[in-house]
Motif scaffolding. Sequence first.
Motif, PDB file in Angstrom:
ATOM      1  N   PRO A  73       0.826  -1.218   0.000  1.00 23.05           N
ATOM      2  CA  PRO A  73       0.000   0.000   0.000  1.00 23.05           C
ATOM      3  C   PRO A  73       0.852   1.257   0.000  1.00 23.05           C
ATOM      4  O   PRO A  73       1.935   1.278   0.587  1.00 23.05           O
ATOM      5  N   PRO A  74       0.392   2.311  -0.669  1.00 25.22           N
ATOM      6  CA  PRO A  74       1.137   3.582  -0.683  1.00 25.22           C
ATOM      7  C   PRO A  74       1.313   4.137   0.721  1.00 25.22           C
ATOM      8  O   PRO A  74       0.522   3.853   1.624  1.00 25.22           O
ATOM      9  N   MET A  75       2.350   4.949   0.898  1.00 25.09           N
ATOM     10  CA  MET A  75       2.625   5.568   2.191  1.00 25.09           C
ATOM     11  C   MET A  75       2.658   7.081   2.018  1.00 25.09           C
ATOM     12  O   MET A  75       3.650   7.626   1.535  1.00 25.09           O
ATOM     13  N   PRO A  76       1.582   7.769   2.375  1.00 29.67           N
ATOM     14  CA  PRO A  76       1.535   9.225   2.184  1.00 29.67           C
ATOM     15  C   PRO A  76       2.295   9.974   3.278  1.00 29.67           C
ATOM     16  O   PRO A  76       2.717   9.406   4.286  1.00 29.67           O
ATOM     17  N   ASN A  77       2.448  11.277   3.047  1.00 26.41           N
ATOM     18  CA  ASN A  77       3.020  12.198   4.039  1.00 26.41           C
ATOM     19  C   ASN A  77       4.462  11.859   4.421  1.00 26.41           C
ATOM     20  O   ASN A  77       4.880  12.074   5.560  1.00 26.41           O
ATOM     21  N   LEU A  78       5.219  11.335   3.460  1.00 23.61           N
ATOM     22  CA  LEU A  78       6.629  11.033   3.719  1.00 23.61           C
ATOM     23  C   LEU A  78       7.503  12.190   3.249  1.00 23.61           C
ATOM     24  O   LEU A  78       7.233  12.810   2.225  1.00 23.61           O
ATOM     25  N   ARG A  79       8.552  12.461   4.005  1.00 19.37           N
ATOM     26  CA  ARG A  79       9.548  13.432   3.557  1.00 19.37           C
ATOM     27  C   ARG A  79      10.371  12.821   2.424  1.00 19.37           C
ATOM     28  O   ARG A  79      10.504  11.604   2.325  1.00 19.37           O
ATOM     29  N   MET A  80      10.920  13.696   1.596  1.00 22.89           N
ATOM     30  CA  MET A  80      11.753  13.220   0.493  1.00 22.89           C
ATOM     31  C   MET A  80      12.936  12.417   1.026  1.00 22.89           C
ATOM     32  O   MET A  80      13.330  11.403   0.432  1.00 22.89           O
ATOM     33  N   SER A  81      13.500  12.852   2.144  1.00 21.69           N
ATOM     34  CA  SER A  81      14.643  12.148   2.720  1.00 21.69           C
ATOM     35  C   SER A  81      14.256  10.736   3.157  1.00 21.69           C
ATOM     36  O   SER A  81      15.059   9.797   3.061  1.00 21.69           O
ATOM     37  N   ASP A  82      13.000  10.565   3.642  1.00 25.62           N
ATOM     38  CA  ASP A  82      12.526   9.231   4.025  1.00 25.62           C
ATOM     39  C   ASP A  82      12.456   8.318   2.805  1.00 25.62           C
ATOM     40  O   ASP A  82      12.878   7.152   2.862  1.00 25.62           O
ATOM     41  N   MET A  83      11.909   8.846   1.723  1.00 30.61           N
ATOM     42  CA  MET A  83      11.787   8.034   0.513  1.00 30.61           C
ATOM     43  C   MET A  83      13.162   7.659  -0.034  1.00 30.61           C
ATOM     44  O   MET A  83      13.382   6.512  -0.450  1.00 30.61           O
ATOM     45  N   GLU A  84      14.076   8.603  -0.029  1.00 33.00           N
ATOM     46  CA  GLU A  84      15.423   8.316  -0.529  1.00 33.00           C
ATOM     47  C   GLU A  84      16.097   7.246   0.317  1.00 33.00           C
ATOM     48  O   GLU A  84      16.753   6.332  -0.210  1.00 33.00           O
ATOM     49  N   LEU A  85      15.919   7.342   1.637  1.00 32.59           N
ATOM     50  CA  LEU A  85      16.494   6.344   2.536  1.00 32.59           C
ATOM     51  C   LEU A  85      15.877   4.969   2.300  1.00 32.59           C
ATOM     52  O   LEU A  85      16.596   3.955   2.218  1.00 32.59           O
ATOM     53  N   LEU A  86      14.539   4.928   2.161  1.00 23.13           N
ATOM     54  CA  LEU A  86      13.860   3.653   1.938  1.00 23.13           C
ATOM     55  C   LEU A  86      14.248   3.041   0.591  1.00 23.13           C
ATOM     56  O   LEU A  86      14.412   1.822   0.484  1.00 23.13           O
ATOM     57  N   ILE A  87      14.392   3.875  -0.422  1.00 25.46           N
ATOM     58  CA  ILE A  87      14.821   3.364  -1.731  1.00 25.46           C
ATOM     59  C   ILE A  87      16.182   2.681  -1.611  1.00 25.46           C
ATOM     60  O   ILE A  87      16.390   1.574  -2.131  1.00 25.46           O
ATOM     61  N   ASP A  88      17.101   3.337  -0.929  1.00 23.76           N
ATOM     62  CA  ASP A  88      18.443   2.764  -0.752  1.00 23.76           C
ATOM     63  C   ASP A  88      18.374   1.441   0.009  1.00 23.76           C
ATOM     64  O   ASP A  88      19.051   0.468  -0.352  1.00 23.76           O
ATOM     65  N   GLU A  89      17.548   1.401   1.070  1.00 26.74           N
ATOM     66  CA  GLU A  89      17.447   0.182   1.878  1.00 26.74           C
ATOM     67  C   GLU A  89      16.736  -0.942   1.119  1.00 26.74           C
ATOM     68  O   GLU A  89      17.103  -2.116   1.247  1.00 26.74           O
ATOM     69  N   ILE A  90      15.711  -0.582   0.343  1.00 30.97           N
ATOM     70  CA  ILE A  90      14.988  -1.592  -0.444  1.00 30.97           C
ATOM     71  C   ILE A  90      15.937  -2.264  -1.438  1.00 30.97           C
ATOM     72  O   ILE A  90      15.887  -3.484  -1.643  1.00 30.97           O
ATOM     73  N   LYS A  91      16.808  -1.479  -2.047  1.00 30.88           N
ATOM     74  CA  LYS A  91      17.734  -2.022  -3.040  1.00 30.88           C
ATOM     75  C   LYS A  91      18.747  -2.984  -2.417  1.00 30.88           C
ATOM     76  O   LYS A  91      19.346  -3.800  -3.124  1.00 30.88           O
ATOM     77  N   LYS A  92      18.918  -2.894  -1.103  1.00 30.00           N
ATOM     78  CA  LYS A  92      19.840  -3.802  -0.416  1.00 30.00           C
ATOM     79  C   LYS A  92      19.165  -5.128  -0.048  1.00 30.00           C
ATOM     80  O   LYS A  92      19.857  -6.097   0.300  1.00 30.00           O
ATOM     81  N   CYS A  93      17.834  -5.168  -0.096  1.00 32.67           N
ATOM     82  CA  CYS A  93      17.107  -6.378   0.308  1.00 32.67           C
ATOM     83  C   CYS A  93      17.303  -7.490  -0.726  1.00 32.67           C
ATOM     84  O   CYS A  93      17.405  -7.234  -1.924  1.00 32.67           O
ATOM     85  N   VAL A  94      17.308  -8.715  -0.215  1.00 29.43           N
ATOM     86  CA  VAL A  94      17.576  -9.859  -1.097  1.00 29.43           C
ATOM     87  C   VAL A  94      16.310 -10.410  -1.740  1.00 29.43           C
ATOM     88  O   VAL A  94      16.371 -11.092  -2.763  1.00 29.43           O
ATOM     89  N   ASP A  95      15.136 -10.144  -1.140  1.00 32.15           N
ATOM     90  CA  ASP A  95      13.887 -10.647  -1.717  1.00 32.15           C
ATOM     91  C   ASP A  95      12.711  -9.772  -1.252  1.00 32.15           C
ATOM     92  O   ASP A  95      12.876  -8.878  -0.410  1.00 32.15           O
ATOM     93  N   ASP A  96      11.530 -10.046  -1.809  1.00 31.00           N
ATOM     94  CA  ASP A  96      10.335  -9.252  -1.491  1.00 31.00           C
ATOM     95  C   ASP A  96       9.955  -9.363  -0.022  1.00 31.00           C
ATOM     96  O   ASP A  96       9.480  -8.395   0.587  1.00 31.00           O
TER      97      ASP A  96
END
Length: 269
Positions: A73-96
């Motif tokens: 589900p989408p996550m509203p009201n996030l700061r840009m820095s939060d999204m950038e951090l989550l993108i970086d962390e998601i790319k480190k994950c090995v699976d869904d």
Amino acid sequence: MYSNSALDIIQKQINKFDKLNRIHRSHFEKQMATPLKALENEKRKLDAIQAFMTSGIQTINEFEQLLGEIEYPPMPNLRMSDMELLIDEIKKCVDDEQVIELLDGFILSRYTYRYVEMKLSIWSHYTWLGKRIEILRQIVEGHKNKLYFLSVPVIYPQIEGMLADTFPDIRNGKDEFKTKQLKDTFERVLSCHSDTLDNNWDRYYKEKLLSQFKHDDPIDHLSRHAMMHGKFYEYGTELNSIKSIIILDYILTKIDAFHKLKKDESENE
């Protein structure tokens, strides 16, 4: 032919004109230097703002794409820095599964009881809610008191009721409000004030929340039908409760935007 004296006079006039021209040009250049420099500075600022906005849009699109790939589900009201951090962390994950665990943990840490109380305070100003606001207050109280089996299933009938009230013209000839009408009204409420999250909300609401089910099949996501018909009975968690409140808040925001739009249109007639 001009005499030497005449030529001297002409040359003197030319020299005088050149001198005056140089003085005026120098004065003009000095006068223009400040505004030109200011314009250059403004252009640099505008270019920086445009680059920031372009980068921000790319970050939002990338984040929403990553959520869409795992049907989260989408996550509203996030700061840009939060999204950038989550993108970086998601790319480190090995699976869904690891990605979902990461996002679930983030939701629980970010969307706290204080966040929910703040949202309730905003909802209380939506006069079109009428008596429903008391139901929303009890949903929030149930969530705060960890009564998640009570808070979660109450949310979805209220969403349906609010959509039915807002779009009476979409009800069928028998004044019924079934899944088709629910999907139609959801599209209407999303289209009245579009943003970058709408595609993911539309997908998640229709494909997940309104998905059909079979009693013998496992349920691994929030499903309105499975909850209401007693198939999904493991929904009573803090995570599912806060996800449901996020969904509720997003739809409330959209419906309020629709009411404001209609009010503005009626006042301008």
